[in-house]
Design a protein around this motif. Structure first.
Motif, PDB file in Angstrom:
ATOM      1  N   UNK A 152       0.850  -1.194   0.000  1.00 35.03           N
ATOM      2  CA  UNK A 152       0.000   0.000   0.000  1.00 35.03           C
ATOM      3  C   UNK A 152       0.887   1.246   0.000  1.00 35.03           C
ATOM      4  N   UNK A 153       0.637   2.112  -0.980  1.00 31.95           N
ATOM      5  CA  UNK A 153       1.351   3.391  -1.074  1.00 31.95           C
ATOM      6  C   UNK A 153       0.309   4.493  -1.218  1.00 31.95           C
ATOM      7  N   UNK A 154       0.563   5.625  -0.585  1.00 37.84           N
ATOM      8  CA  UNK A 154      -0.395   6.737  -0.625  1.00 37.84           C
ATOM      9  C   UNK A 154       0.303   7.950  -1.251  1.00 37.84           C
ATOM     10  N   UNK A 155      -0.288   8.434  -2.335  1.00 34.35           N
ATOM     11  CA  UNK A 155       0.279   9.598  -3.032  1.00 34.35           C
ATOM     12  C   UNK A 155      -0.693  10.752  -2.839  1.00 34.35           C
ATOM     13  N   UNK A 156      -0.195  11.864  -2.401  1.00 37.45           N
ATOM     14  CA  UNK A 156      -1.082  13.044  -2.286  1.00 37.45           C
ATOM     15  C   UNK A 156      -0.471  14.223  -3.017  1.00 37.45           C
ATOM     16  N   UNK A 157      -1.337  15.081  -3.566  1.00 38.46           N
ATOM     17  CA  UNK A 157      -0.894  16.263  -4.312  1.00 38.46           C
ATOM     18  C   UNK A 157      -1.614  17.480  -3.771  1.00 38.46           C
ATOM     19  N   UNK A 158      -0.875  18.507  -3.488  1.00 37.74           N
ATOM     20  CA  UNK A 158      -1.459  19.769  -3.019  1.00 37.74           C
ATOM     21  C   UNK A 158      -0.698  20.956  -3.598  1.00 37.74           C
ATOM     22  N   UNK A 159      -1.275  22.131  -3.388  1.00 32.66           N
ATOM     23  CA  UNK A 159      -0.714  23.410  -3.838  1.00 32.66           C
ATOM     24  C   UNK A 159       0.635  23.722  -3.162  1.00 32.66           C
ATOM     25  N   UNK A 160       1.379  24.574  -3.802  1.00 32.93           N
ATOM     26  CA  UNK A 160       2.742  24.886  -3.325  1.00 32.93           C
ATOM     27  C   UNK A 160       2.757  25.641  -1.997  1.00 32.93           C
ATOM     28  N   UNK A 161       1.601  26.186  -1.580  1.00 34.71           N
ATOM     29  CA  UNK A 161       1.566  26.987  -0.353  1.00 34.71           C
ATOM     30  C   UNK A 161       1.333  26.135   0.898  1.00 34.71           C
ATOM     31  N   UNK A 162       1.006  24.856   0.708  1.00 33.93           N
ATOM     32  CA  UNK A 162       0.672  24.025   1.859  1.00 33.93           C
ATOM     33  C   UNK A 162       1.888  23.854   2.765  1.00 33.93           C
ATOM     34  N   UNK A 163       1.660  23.948   4.081  1.00 31.36           N
ATOM     35  CA  UNK A 163       2.795  23.974   5.013  1.00 31.36           C
ATOM     36  C   UNK A 163       3.074  22.636   5.677  1.00 31.36           C
ATOM     37  N   UNK A 164       2.120  21.694   5.665  1.00 32.97           N
ATOM     38  CA  UNK A 164       2.361  20.399   6.315  1.00 32.97           C
ATOM     39  C   UNK A 164       2.421  19.277   5.268  1.00 32.97           C
TER      40      UNK A 164
END
Ligand SMILES: NC(=O)C1=CN([C@@H]2O[C@H](COP(=O)(O)OP(=O)(O)OC[C@H]3O[C@@H](n4cnc5c(N)ncnc54)[C@H](O)[C@@H]3O)[C@@H](O)[C@H]2O)C=CC1
Ligand SMILES: O=C(O)C1=N[C@H](C(=O)O)C[C@H](O)C1
Length: 266
Positions: A152-164
């Motif tokens: 099991x692998x979890x890939x997440x994508x978010x905006x460049x401003x995210x701090x955590x």
């Protein structure tokens, strides 16, 4: 005649806060009475409607919670979450807590609020994400004893401003999988001669690009085939609508801890 709740938004000038201002202002069941942001923020003293792009609405950003608030929604920072949860506990005001990136002790401190008032806490307020958690739990249950093993692998994508990183939602997906399948090692990225992959791992991979509002991909890799659960936000309104639903739910509950599964009846 509709019941109307007096609502306050903490972190009101932020990306999420602004969407909550717009959507709560439009909602006939909600009466937006307070917009709170960090002491010293340049938004203090401005009409929050101007900040959110809808013109004056007669609610000025302040750094303290006024009287006559029925429910608070928090999308701020870990320090902001601690501060507002203490106020909510003291004044017994129901709270929807959406901020991520809290340490374990900060999380415990926020959860203690539920001894005094009703608290919904969730790393994602989105309906699709919370439904995906159920699907992932079911997949984990069905696959846990597969003779060839499952990675099991979890890939997440978010905006460049995210701090955590990884996202609170990715960590929660990992927790849900581990509860069903029993993995004990949580690995963040890989580099160099990392060796063959043991079954006891869940791998997390956090991408930060542009203005992505949030995607999560939970990969169940088997011998011969792969199953992926993929959930993708298009706009922040997916989280904002969920938070407003949670606010309407939580202000009718006795003191205690509630999840989005409770709110959405999943
Ligand atoms: N649970 C969920 O569904 C979601 C959670 N989030 C989380 O919400 C949080 C905020 O996200 P964004 O709006 O993108 O961040 P942002 O950085 O755009 O906004 C945060 C706001 O909080 C304010 N703030 C900072 N310290 C504060 C304090 N002590 N008291 C009150 N306000 C304070 C900032 O000035 C800013 O206006 C993050 O932790 C993020 O991961 C974001 C989207 C969905
Ligand atoms: O910071 C964000 O934007 C988001 N944060 C939450 C998280 O960390 O899981 C939820 C959502 O994915 C958007």
């Amino acid at each position: 005649m509709l019941d109307q709740f007096n609502i306050a938004i903490n972190g009101a000038a932020g990306r999420m806060g602004q969407r909550l201002i717009v959507l709560s202002h439009e909602d006939p069941e909600l009466n937006l009475v307070a917009a709170i942001d960090a002491p010293g923020s340049p938004s203090i003293g401005k009409d929050v409607g101007q900040i959110a792009g809808i013109g004056d609405i007669g609610v000025v950003v302040t750094s303290a919670l006024p009287d006559r608030v029925d429910v608070v929604i928090d999308f701020s920072t870990p320090d902001g979450a601690i501060a507002i949860s203490q106020v909510c506990a003291e004044r017994r005001i129901p709270l929807v807590e959406a901020t991520t990136g809290l340490t374990e002790s900060q999380r415990e401190s926020v959860i203690a609020t539920s001894q005094e008032t009703a608290l919904v806490i969730a790393p994602s307020m989105s309906l699709a994400v919370n439904l995906a958690m159920k699907l992932v739990a079911e997949a984990g249950r069905a696959l846990k004893n597969l003779p060839g093993g499952v990675d099991v692998e979890i890939i997440e994508r978010h905006h460049r401003f995210k701090e955590d990183a990884p996202s609170g939602t990715a960590l929660k997906f990992g927790e849900v999988v581990a509860q069903e399948m029993g993995q004990t090692d949580h690995v963040h990225g890989r580099e160099g001669r990392s060796g063959q992959r043991p079954q006891s791992e869940i791998g997390y991979h956090a991408l930060r690009t542009g203005d992505n509002v949030g995607e999560h991909q939970i990969v169940f890799g088997m011998m011969g085939e792969t199953l992926e659960v993929y959930v993708r936000g298009h706009t922040r309104d997916s989280y904002a609508y969920g938070a407003l639903t949670a606010a309407k739910f939580v202000c009718k509950q006795p003191a205690g801890l509630y999840s989005m599964q409770d709110v959405l009846n999943l």
